[in-house]
Design a protein around this motif. Structure first.
Motif, PDB file in Angstrom:
ATOM      1  N   THR A 164       0.692  -1.318  -0.056  1.00  0.00           N
ATOM      2  CA  THR A 164      -0.065   0.030   0.079  1.00  0.00           C
ATOM      3  C   THR A 164       0.818   1.167  -0.076  1.00  0.00           C
ATOM      4  OG1 THR A 164      -0.027  -0.182   2.453  1.00  0.00           O
ATOM      5  CG2 THR A 164      -1.988  -1.217   0.971  1.00  0.00           C
ATOM      6  N   TYR A 203       4.286   3.645  -4.621  1.00  0.00           N
ATOM      7  CA  TYR A 203       3.996   3.020  -5.928  1.00  0.00           C
ATOM      8  C   TYR A 203       2.804   2.026  -6.107  1.00  0.00           C
ATOM      9  CZ  TYR A 203       6.051   2.304 -10.593  1.00  0.00           C
ATOM     10  OH  TYR A 203       6.036   2.146 -11.855  1.00  0.00           O
ATOM     11  N   SER A 214      -2.368  -6.173   1.434  1.00  0.00           N
ATOM     12  CA  SER A 214      -1.575  -5.440   2.638  1.00  0.00           C
ATOM     13  C   SER A 214      -1.272  -6.326   3.776  1.00  0.00           C
ATOM     14  CB  SER A 214      -2.258  -4.265   3.174  1.00  0.00           C
ATOM     15  OG  SER A 214      -1.567  -3.738   4.293  1.00  0.00           O
ATOM     16  N   ARG A 215      -0.182  -6.411   4.331  1.00  0.00           N
ATOM     17  CA  ARG A 215       0.006  -6.936   5.509  1.00  0.00           C
ATOM     18  C   ARG A 215      -0.954  -6.658   6.481  1.00  0.00           C
ATOM     19  NH1 ARG A 215       5.601  -5.126   7.524  1.00  0.00           N
ATOM     20  NH2 ARG A 215       4.289  -3.190   6.494  1.00  0.00           N
ATOM     21  N   ARG A 238      -5.043  -0.027   7.169  1.00  0.00           N
ATOM     22  CA  ARG A 238      -4.797   1.036   6.142  1.00  0.00           C
ATOM     23  C   ARG A 238      -6.091   1.497   5.567  1.00  0.00           C
ATOM     24  NH1 ARG A 238      -0.505   0.179   7.682  1.00  0.00           N
ATOM     25  NH2 ARG A 238       1.272  -1.272   7.093  1.00  0.00           N
ATOM     26  N   LEU A 289       6.803  -3.902  -3.457  1.00  0.00           N
ATOM     27  CA  LEU A 289       7.444  -3.944  -2.109  1.00  0.00           C
ATOM     28  C   LEU A 289       8.862  -3.646  -2.593  1.00  0.00           C
ATOM     29  CD1 LEU A 289       6.404  -7.571  -0.462  1.00  0.00           C
ATOM     30  CD2 LEU A 289       5.074  -5.238  -0.826  1.00  0.00           C
ATOM     31  N   HIS A 290       9.841  -3.199  -1.387  1.00  0.00           N
ATOM     32  CA  HIS A 290      11.070  -3.196  -1.486  1.00  0.00           C
ATOM     33  C   HIS A 290      11.932  -4.496  -1.575  1.00  0.00           C
ATOM     34  CE1 HIS A 290      11.235   1.283  -1.146  1.00  0.00           C
ATOM     35  NE2 HIS A 290      10.309   1.148  -0.410  1.00  0.00           N
ATOM     36  N   THR A 309       8.072 -11.203   3.535  1.00  0.00           N
ATOM     37  CA  THR A 309       6.813 -10.868   3.314  1.00  0.00           C
ATOM     38  C   THR A 309       6.415 -12.154   2.502  1.00  0.00           C
ATOM     39  OG1 THR A 309       7.126  -8.537   3.636  1.00  0.00           O
ATOM     40  CG2 THR A 309       5.070  -9.553   2.509  1.00  0.00           C
ATOM     41  N   ALA A 332       6.276   7.046  -9.486  1.00  0.00           N
ATOM     42  CA  ALA A 332       4.970   6.951  -9.032  1.00  0.00           C
ATOM     43  C   ALA A 332       4.258   8.297  -9.482  1.00  0.00           C
ATOM     44  CB  ALA A 332       5.003   6.790  -7.584  1.00  0.00           C
TER      45      ALA A 332
HETATM   46  N1  NAP Z   1       7.942   5.050  -5.670  1.00  0.00           N
HETATM   47  C1  NAP Z   1       8.185   5.155  -6.893  1.00  0.00           C
HETATM   48  O1  NAP Z   1       8.152   6.210  -7.688  1.00  0.00           O
HETATM   49  C2  NAP Z   1       9.024   3.827  -7.732  1.00  0.00           C
HETATM   50  C3  NAP Z   1       9.001   3.790  -8.885  1.00  0.00           C
HETATM   51  C4  NAP Z   1       9.390   2.699  -9.695  1.00  0.00           C
HETATM   52  C5  NAP Z   1       9.608   1.411  -8.810  1.00  0.00           C
HETATM   53  N2  NAP Z   1       9.344   1.305  -7.293  1.00  0.00           N
HETATM   54  C6  NAP Z   1       9.619   0.340  -6.725  1.00  0.00           C
HETATM   55  O2  NAP Z   1       8.403   0.071  -5.905  1.00  0.00           O
HETATM   56  C7  NAP Z   1       8.391  -0.669  -4.865  1.00  0.00           C
HETATM   57  C8  NAP Z   1       7.628   0.329  -3.677  1.00  0.00           C
HETATM   58  O3  NAP Z   1       8.037   1.173  -3.723  1.00  0.00           O
HETATM   59  P1  NAP Z   1       7.351   2.419  -2.677  1.00  0.00           P
HETATM   60  O4  NAP Z   1       7.704   3.628  -3.156  1.00  0.00           O
HETATM   61  O5  NAP Z   1       5.721   2.114  -3.012  1.00  0.00           O
HETATM   62  O6  NAP Z   1       7.813   1.993  -1.362  1.00  0.00           O
HETATM   63  P2  NAP Z   1       6.916   2.233   0.028  1.00  0.00           P
HETATM   64  O7  NAP Z   1       6.208   3.463  -0.064  1.00  0.00           O
HETATM   65  O8  NAP Z   1       7.891   2.198   1.061  1.00  0.00           O
HETATM   66  O9  NAP Z   1       6.040   0.805   0.150  1.00  0.00           O
HETATM   67  C9  NAP Z   1       6.335  -0.254   0.307  1.00  0.00           C
HETATM   68  C10 NAP Z   1       5.103  -1.193   0.822  1.00  0.00           C
HETATM   69  O10 NAP Z   1       5.603  -2.474   1.084  1.00  0.00           O
HETATM   70  C11 NAP Z   1       4.680  -3.111   2.030  1.00  0.00           C
HETATM   71  N3  NAP Z   1       5.542  -3.965   2.725  1.00  0.00           N
HETATM   72  C12 NAP Z   1       5.557  -5.403   2.606  1.00  0.00           C
HETATM   73  N4  NAP Z   1       6.251  -6.033   3.359  1.00  0.00           N
HETATM   74  C13 NAP Z   1       7.040  -5.291   4.078  1.00  0.00           C
HETATM   75  C14 NAP Z   1       7.885  -4.915   5.213  1.00  0.00           C
HETATM   76  N5  NAP Z   1       8.448  -6.421   5.563  1.00  0.00           N
HETATM   77  N6  NAP Z   1       8.308  -3.840   5.490  1.00  0.00           N
HETATM   78  C15 NAP Z   1       7.703  -2.720   4.933  1.00  0.00           C
HETATM   79  N7  NAP Z   1       7.008  -2.924   4.099  1.00  0.00           N
HETATM   80  C16 NAP Z   1       6.379  -3.949   3.619  1.00  0.00           C
HETATM   81  C17 NAP Z   1       4.109  -2.035   2.745  1.00  0.00           C
HETATM   82  O11 NAP Z   1       2.450  -2.077   2.534  1.00  0.00           O
HETATM   83  P3  NAP Z   1       1.873  -2.842   3.698  1.00  0.00           P
HETATM   84  O12 NAP Z   1       2.256  -2.140   5.175  1.00  0.00           O
HETATM   85  O13 NAP Z   1       0.391  -2.146   3.343  1.00  0.00           O
HETATM   86  O14 NAP Z   1       2.083  -4.288   3.803  1.00  0.00           O
HETATM   87  C18 NAP Z   1       4.586  -0.692   2.058  1.00  0.00           C
HETATM   88  O15 NAP Z   1       3.562   0.149   2.254  1.00  0.00           O
HETATM   89  C19 NAP Z   1      10.098  -0.646  -4.533  1.00  0.00           C
HETATM   90  O16 NAP Z   1      10.836  -1.683  -4.923  1.00  0.00           O
HETATM   91  C20 NAP Z   1      10.575   0.657  -5.437  1.00  0.00           C
HETATM   92  O17 NAP Z   1      11.840   0.285  -5.820  1.00  0.00           O
HETATM   93  C21 NAP Z   1       9.016   2.761  -6.881  1.00  0.00           C
END
Ligand code: NAP
Ligand code: FAD
Ligand code: HEM
Length: 467
Positions: free
Chosen positions: A16, A19, A38-39, A44, A75-76, A83, A133
């Motif tokens: 959530t 991205y 989501s976890r 959320r 996810l990262h 997860t 994003a």
């Molecule tokens: N942001 C961008 O512009 C962009 C662009 C291209 C690619 N990406 C890639 O997309 C992926 C996500 O990026 P993001 O910007 O959306 O990151 P983010 O805002 O930190 O979101 C990551 C999500 O992962 C979930 N999650 C699941 N297991 C987790 C754990 N063990 N610890 C922490 N979070 C966990 C969480 O959702 P829940 O808590 O709901 O489970 C969290 O909201 C990354 O790999 C990034 O490289 C991002």
């Protein structure tokens, strides 16, 4: 819509975060049913982020994956193992799209390959990692933006390509999952092609700055009040014209090298190749500097700053019977000021034209000949007009100063490289030289010998000297 169609329009998004939410929003705008996993779904509230996500189903990761055939993993990569690993079973045969990026490049492995090893029964596809994003979030954006796609499964690649197209992007199939290494490395780059041109520009600017300080403050005693426009204008414009010469010099050197080699098939040395490939960046840096020079010059042009560009006159006011009062004045420009300005303005307009053609929307509409005409022919004309601009300013002073004093003039020093390039081009324009270079560029080779093979046929081989 029948049940099967409904399921195929259902896409899962795990995560959530920024991205994940942007992907879900884009999917909804593209007519898909997005389900976010989501976890902690109970904690959320998606509508707090964006009201477009009000109707998006928010559920557990397990339910999200079970309900969908295609799932985005937003996810990262460091969270893949904790997860997702416990859920390996439910990923069987699911098209699992890895969108993650890494901080440092690697050509040995990738996040997508890591995900595939953690979820061996899933069909992992690497895609959507090169967009941001904010682009995903903005429905109007996308257009020609490319989405690279890699997977070991051809059908999955096709399915994700169609999905990308529906979302308003241009899919590019990169083949097997190992291509994900390149896709992830691409995002770790920070303007690599700009490093050398920026360094070269800084070094040239530094040299001209040192000479300006020497000339303006050691040889002459300029006021420090004039430091920010009058003085700074000089290293800026001299750096720009030096860069301009460096842009058109390698094309000439390439021709001379090809004449020496007697073939176009021998590769250029690495430094030459890098120089040829950095001309676009050098051109844009030159454009920025000239823009600054033009703005600064327009602020400065006045009889007070450039006395030699204006006619002199004197107003005589009979003050009293004993003596007159003489007021020396400058009026309109003399030919030198007007001609130098005109040459500068024409050069500047041509430079703007060149800069415009680097915009993808403009360059895409030009054919190869039109592009070459603007970049090469008009570019060289621009160099000549710029040299003319400086020459008109410089020549009267050179004639007054004579040799060797002329060697200290900015106008003289800054013209050495551009004049060398003009000279080289003129040599290349000579009909006999032009014909010879054209022949080589069409594939003719000087050292081609006709060899008779065993079969009696004639074989043309290129032999290096001494072979
Ligand atoms: N942001 C961008 O512009 C962009 C662009 C291209 C690619 N990406 C890639 O997309 C992926 C996500 O990026 P993001 O910007 O959306 O990151 P983010 O805002 O930190 O979101 C990551 C999500 O992962 C979930 N999650 C699941 N297991 C987790 C754990 N063990 N610890 C922490 N979070 C966990 C969480 O959702 P829940 O808590 O709901 O489970 C969290 O909201 C990354 O790999 C990034 O490289 C991002
Ligand atoms: C504002 C501005 C923007 C610019 N934008 C761009 C841009 O977007 N892209 C760009 O490339 N340049 C750009 N330039 C640089 C420059 O205008 C062009 O590179 C221009 O084509 C150079 O013309 P030329 O006649 O010197 O060389 P070229 O047009 O390259 O022609 C010289 C000859 O050299 C040979 N040659 C050239 N490169 C190679 C090579 N790698 N291997 C073998 N033979 C080769 C070719 O046979 C060619 O016929 C820009 C310059 C400015 C000022
Ligand atoms: C591509 C376009 C241009 C190039 C490459 C260029 C380059 C140069 C260079 C190298 C000089 C230093 C010459 C010397 O020492 O005598 C110079 C000076 C000058 N240019 Fe330009 N110029 C350009 C366009 C213009 C334009 C459009 C104007 C404005 C009308 C302008 C106004 C001036 C002025 C006023 C000077 C004198 C600066 C001084 O002596 O301090 N230039 N230019």
């Amino acid at each position: 819509m029948d049940m099967e169609q409904h399921i195929s329009r259902r896409i899962g998004v795990i995560g959530t975060g920024t991205y994940g939410r942007a992907l879900a929003k884009r999917l909804v705008h593209s007519g898909y049913d997005a389900i976010i996993g989501s976890r902690k779904p109970a904690c959320r509230i998606l509508s707090e982020y964006d009201e477009c996500l009000c109707d998006v189903q928010l559920t557990t990761i397990t339910e999200c994956v079970t309900l969908c055939e295609v799932v985005f993993v937003a996810l990262h990569s460091e969270h893949f193992a904790d997860t997702l690993s416990p859920l390996t079973e439910i990923f069987t045969d699911k098209i699992t799209i890895d969108v993650s990026n890494r901080d440092s490049p690697s050509n040995k492995t990738s996040n997508a390959e890591l995900l595939q090893s953690l979820l061996p029964t899933a069909i992992v596809v690497k895609a959507f990692n090169t967009t941001s994003a904010s682009v995903m979030d903005n429905y109007i954006a996308g257009g020609r933006r490319k989405i690279f796609i890699a997977s070991n499964d051809v059908i999955a690649r096709d399915r994700v390509s169609n999905l990308a197209r529906d979302m308003g992007f241009g899919p590019v199939d990169l083949g097997e999952l190992t291509s994900s290494r390149r896709m992830e490395t691409y995002v770790t780059r920070l303007f690599p092609e700009w490093k050398m041109p920026v360094l070269v520009t800084c070094v040239i600017f530094g040299i001209w700055c040192l000479y300006t300080i020497y000339d303006y403050y050691i040889v002459y005693t300029y006021s420090y009040d004039q430091l920010f426009l009058t003085v700074l204008n000089m290293p800026i414009c001299t750096t720009a014209i030096t860069l301009m010469a460096l842009i058109y010099m390698p094309g000439c050197l390439a021709a001379f090298m090809q004449m020496t080699y007697g073939t176009k098939h021998k590769p250029f040395p690495k430094w030459m190749d890098a120089w040829l490939k950095s001309r676009k960046q050098l051109g844009l840096l030159c454009f920025i500097l000239i823009l600054a020079h033009v703005l600064m010059s327009i602020m400065l042009i006045s009889p007070a700053n450039y006395g030699s560009w204006f006619h002199s006159t004197a107003i005589t006011i009979p003050a009293n019977l004993t003596h007159d009062l003489h007021l020396p004045m400058k009026t309109v420009m003399i030919w030198k000021g007007e001609a130098a300005s005109l040459a500068g303005i024409v050069a500047f307009i041509l430079l703007c034209l060149l800069a415009t053609t680097t915009l993808p929307s403009v360059s895409d509409s030009l054919n190869w000949r039109e592009w070459r005409f603007i970049q090469s022919s008009l570019g060289f004309t621009m160099l000549c007009m710029s040299a003319g601009h400086v020459l008109i300013m410089g020549i009267p002073g050179w004639m007054d100063a004579g040799f060797p004093k002329v060697l200290t003039f900015f106008s003289f020093l800054s013209l050495i490289l551009p004049a060398s390039v003009v000279l080289m081009k003129l040599i290349l324009f000579l009909p006999c030289v032009d014909r010879y270079v054209s022949k080589i560029r069409k594939g003719w080779e000087r050292n081609t010998r006709r060899l008779h093979t065993n079969t009696g046929s004639t074989d043309e081989r290129h032999c290096e000297d001494g072979m």
